[in-house]
Design a protein around this motif. Structure first.
Motif, short mmCIF file in Angstrom:
data_model
loop_
_atom_site.label_atom_id
_atom_site.label_comp_id
_atom_site.label_asym_id
_atom_site.label_seq_id
_atom_site.Cartn_x
_atom_site.Cartn_y
_atom_site.Cartn_z
N TYR A 138 6.71 12.22 11.40
CA TYR A 138 7.94 11.69 10.81
C TYR A 138 8.74 12.83 10.20
O TYR A 138 8.20 13.88 9.86
CB TYR A 138 7.61 10.67 9.72
CG TYR A 138 6.83 9.49 10.23
CD1 TYR A 138 7.48 8.38 10.77
CD2 TYR A 138 5.45 9.48 10.18
CE1 TYR A 138 6.75 7.30 11.25
CE2 TYR A 138 4.71 8.41 10.67
CZ TYR A 138 5.38 7.32 11.21
OH TYR A 138 4.66 6.26 11.69
N SER A 188 10.20 12.45 7.26
CA SER A 188 10.01 12.37 5.81
C SER A 188 8.98 11.31 5.48
O SER A 188 8.64 10.47 6.32
CB SER A 188 11.33 12.01 5.13
OG SER A 188 11.69 10.67 5.48
N PHE A 189 8.52 11.32 4.24
CA PHE A 189 7.60 10.28 3.80
C PHE A 189 8.32 8.93 3.71
O PHE A 189 7.68 7.89 3.85
CB PHE A 189 6.93 10.66 2.47
CG PHE A 189 5.86 11.68 2.65
CD1 PHE A 189 4.69 11.38 3.33
CD2 PHE A 189 6.01 12.96 2.17
CE1 PHE A 189 3.70 12.32 3.52
CE2 PHE A 189 5.03 13.92 2.35
CZ PHE A 189 3.86 13.60 3.03
N LYS A 190 9.63 8.95 3.54
CA LYS A 190 10.38 7.69 3.53
C LYS A 190 10.20 6.98 4.88
O LYS A 190 9.92 5.78 4.93
CB LYS A 190 11.86 7.96 3.24
CG LYS A 190 12.69 6.70 3.14
CD LYS A 190 14.13 7.02 2.77
CE LYS A 190 14.93 5.73 2.65
NZ LYS A 190 16.33 5.99 2.30
N GLU A 191 10.34 7.71 5.97
CA GLU A 191 10.14 7.13 7.31
C GLU A 191 8.68 6.69 7.50
O GLU A 191 8.42 5.61 8.03
CB GLU A 191 10.49 8.15 8.40
CG GLU A 191 11.96 8.38 8.59
CD GLU A 191 12.25 9.32 9.74
OE1 GLU A 191 11.34 9.64 10.54
OE2 GLU A 191 13.40 9.77 9.84
N TYR A 206 6.42 5.85 5.24
CA TYR A 206 6.08 4.68 4.40
C TYR A 206 6.66 3.39 4.99
O TYR A 206 6.09 2.33 4.83
CB TYR A 206 6.59 4.88 2.97
CG TYR A 206 5.63 5.60 2.06
CD1 TYR A 206 5.26 5.06 0.84
CD2 TYR A 206 5.08 6.83 2.41
CE1 TYR A 206 4.40 5.71 -0.01
CE2 TYR A 206 4.21 7.49 1.57
CZ TYR A 206 3.87 6.93 0.36
OH TYR A 206 2.99 7.58 -0.48
N LEU A 253 0.32 1.04 4.54
CA LEU A 253 -0.02 1.85 3.36
C LEU A 253 -1.42 1.58 2.82
O LEU A 253 -2.00 2.45 2.18
CB LEU A 253 1.04 1.66 2.27
CG LEU A 253 2.45 2.13 2.67
CD1 LEU A 253 3.42 1.90 1.53
CD2 LEU A 253 2.45 3.59 3.10
N LYS A 271 5.61 4.07 -3.17
CA LYS A 271 6.93 4.55 -2.78
C LYS A 271 6.81 5.99 -2.26
O LYS A 271 5.92 6.72 -2.67
CB LYS A 271 7.90 4.47 -3.94
CG LYS A 271 7.47 5.21 -5.19
CD LYS A 271 8.37 4.85 -6.37
CE LYS A 271 7.96 5.58 -7.63
NZ LYS A 271 6.58 5.43 -8.06
N PRO A 272 7.69 6.36 -1.34
CA PRO A 272 7.63 7.70 -0.76
C PRO A 272 7.67 8.82 -1.79
O PRO A 272 7.07 9.88 -1.60
CB PRO A 272 8.86 7.76 0.15
CG PRO A 272 9.27 6.36 0.38
CD PRO A 272 8.78 5.56 -0.80
N GLU A 273 8.34 8.56 -2.91
CA GLU A 273 8.44 9.59 -3.96
C GLU A 273 7.08 9.95 -4.55
O GLU A 273 6.93 11.00 -5.17
CB GLU A 273 9.39 9.11 -5.07
CG GLU A 273 10.84 8.99 -4.62
CD GLU A 273 11.14 7.72 -3.80
OE1 GLU A 273 12.17 7.71 -3.11
OE2 GLU A 273 10.34 6.76 -3.84
N GLU A 310 10.69 17.84 -1.61
CA GLU A 310 11.64 17.35 -0.61
C GLU A 310 12.06 18.46 0.34
O GLU A 310 12.25 18.24 1.53
CB GLU A 310 12.86 16.73 -1.30
CG GLU A 310 12.54 15.39 -1.96
CD GLU A 310 13.77 14.70 -2.51
OE1 GLU A 310 14.84 14.81 -1.88
OE2 GLU A 310 13.64 14.03 -3.55
N GLN A 367 9.36 18.85 2.90
CA GLN A 367 9.43 17.74 3.85
C GLN A 367 10.56 17.96 4.86
O GLN A 367 10.36 17.73 6.06
CB GLN A 367 9.66 16.41 3.11
CG GLN A 367 8.48 15.97 2.27
CD GLN A 367 8.77 14.69 1.54
OE1 GLN A 367 9.23 13.71 2.13
NE2 GLN A 367 8.51 14.66 0.23
#
Length: 117
Positions: free
Chosen positions: A58, A60-63, A65, A70, A84-86, A94, A97
């Protein structure tokens, strides 16, 4: 790969089957069926050997997650609602990433070792 005690325990028990990492130069060499040795950061005589079943890439971790289950990534039923991705910024900035992208490495435990025994 080094692991903190809690994720180490979760992988050992089979509760966590996807390890989250940065897709840096070292991890880009990983392939399905490769073996990984995880070392407990607080007790280096404890290790886990695991086989890579699949690798999910991915940006980012946003994608990540949004796509991966999870509960297989180290969250529990008790803390999944707060996932949460954060959360991963504690480990990877960031900027890192954006530079490398991220991975979900699906694994199967082959063996557990306590080298002191």
């Amino acid at each position: 790969m080094r692991l903190n005690p809690l994720p180490f325990k979760m992988i050992a028990s089979g509760e966590k089957t996807i390890e989250l990492r940065l897709n840096d130069e070292k991890r880009r060499k990983l392939n399905r069926k490769d073996l990984i040795t995880f070392v407990n950061t607080e007790d280096s005589i404890k290790t886990i050997t695991a086989e890579i079943i699949d690798i999910y890439k991915y940006k980012s971790f946003k994608e990540l997650y949004a796509d991966l289950p999870l509960l297989k990534c180290g969250y529990t039923k008790e803390d999944i609602s707060n996932a949460k991705p954060e959360d991963m910024i504690e480990y990877y900035s960031e900027e890192q990433q954006k530079k490398y992208g991220v991975l979900g490495i699906e694994i199967r435990v082959i063996s557990l070792q306590n080298k002191g025994e």
